[in-house]
Design a protein around this motif. Sequence first.
Motif, mmCIF file in Angstrom:
data_model
loop_
_atom_site.group_PDB
_atom_site.id
_atom_site.type_symbol
_atom_site.label_atom_id
_atom_site.label_comp_id
_atom_site.label_asym_id
_atom_site.label_seq_id
_atom_site.Cartn_x
_atom_site.Cartn_y
_atom_site.Cartn_z
ATOM 1 N N VAL A 1 -17.180 -51.646 -31.203
ATOM 2 C CA VAL A 1 -16.880 -51.207 -29.868
ATOM 3 C C VAL A 1 -18.062 -50.618 -29.278
ATOM 4 O O VAL A 1 -18.688 -49.785 -29.685
ATOM 5 C CB VAL A 1 -15.588 -50.427 -29.825
ATOM 6 C CG1 VAL A 1 -15.216 -49.991 -28.501
ATOM 7 C CG2 VAL A 1 -14.414 -51.042 -30.755
ATOM 8 N N TRP B 1 -15.413 -52.138 -21.760
ATOM 9 C CA TRP B 1 -15.380 -51.767 -23.245
ATOM 10 C C TRP B 1 -15.697 -53.234 -23.812
ATOM 11 O O TRP B 1 -14.673 -54.130 -23.512
ATOM 12 C CB TRP B 1 -14.296 -51.144 -23.546
ATOM 13 C CG TRP B 1 -14.304 -49.475 -23.405
ATOM 14 C CD1 TRP B 1 -13.873 -48.809 -22.439
ATOM 15 C CD2 TRP B 1 -15.169 -48.567 -24.038
ATOM 16 N NE1 TRP B 1 -14.105 -47.732 -22.381
ATOM 17 C CE2 TRP B 1 -14.988 -47.328 -23.714
ATOM 18 C CE3 TRP B 1 -15.858 -48.671 -25.139
ATOM 19 C CZ2 TRP B 1 -15.394 -46.309 -24.012
ATOM 20 C CZ3 TRP B 1 -16.646 -47.559 -25.860
ATOM 21 C CH2 TRP B 1 -16.295 -46.467 -25.195
ATOM 22 N N THR C 1 -15.529 -55.289 -27.480
ATOM 23 C CA THR C 1 -15.066 -55.227 -28.770
ATOM 24 C C THR C 1 -15.456 -56.461 -29.192
ATOM 25 O O THR C 1 -15.131 -57.593 -29.042
ATOM 26 C CB THR C 1 -13.743 -55.193 -28.965
ATOM 27 O OG1 THR C 1 -13.229 -53.681 -28.304
ATOM 28 C CG2 THR C 1 -13.206 -54.919 -30.439
ATOM 29 N N GLN D 1 -7.860 -43.867 -26.511
ATOM 30 C CA GLN D 1 -9.344 -43.944 -26.524
ATOM 31 C C GLN D 1 -10.031 -42.918 -26.032
ATOM 32 O O GLN D 1 -10.084 -42.672 -24.998
ATOM 33 C CB GLN D 1 -10.046 -45.336 -26.398
ATOM 34 C CG GLN D 1 -11.344 -45.531 -26.742
ATOM 35 C CD GLN D 1 -11.932 -46.891 -26.832
ATOM 36 O OE1 GLN D 1 -11.465 -47.829 -27.356
ATOM 37 N NE2 GLN D 1 -13.026 -47.106 -25.915
#
Length: 206
Positions: A99, A137, A139, A192
């Motif tokens: 991530v 973000w 991933t 998160q």
Amino acid sequence: MKKFAIGALCSVASLAFAQEGTMETTTMGDSPIKVFANVDLNVAKLTNDGTGGDLDVGYNLAVGTDGVYMLTQEMGVGLGLDFNMLKGDKDFSGTNVEVSNTYLDVPVSFAYNLEAMPELNFMFLAGPYVGIALSDWETKAGGTTTKDNGKMALGLNLETHATWTITEAFALGGHIGFKYDFTDLSEATGDQKYWAVGIGVGAKFL
């Protein structure tokens, strides 16, 4: 918000050049305004209960600058800009999940200057910061990449610039920084957050 943060720092830098030598001398030179720059190895610990818990520590870079206005020889206020690169990964049932994202952080700080020796100074900065996600973000897992919207960060920023004077207007040294985020950073499942420590080299101008 991004334009405001960049404009604010440019204003601090412009004021520093305009005022150099015109105000009371401090322990760090003639100008009451100091500009610091640093490049750090960033060690970040990301938490995400939506992926089963904390990710392993990730290593990346952080690049920053701080403008400090000295109210006295020891006390001042600061405004900064940091490119805070975050990364973490973990193995879940044989699949590696990585991530990452980059934030533009704007810390506002109380500053304390300690003159350890005539040539050696320590500038301590502490205060809150706002972080703006520069991208989604990302991933990566099992050859597949997914993206989630990055949300604004709000947290605590602590840092120290240690500098050795080369000339009256320039010094070189080291930098240590710590950030702790209090808010949820992603729209992905789970809460998160992160903490990060940066260690690197830096310079002082003015």
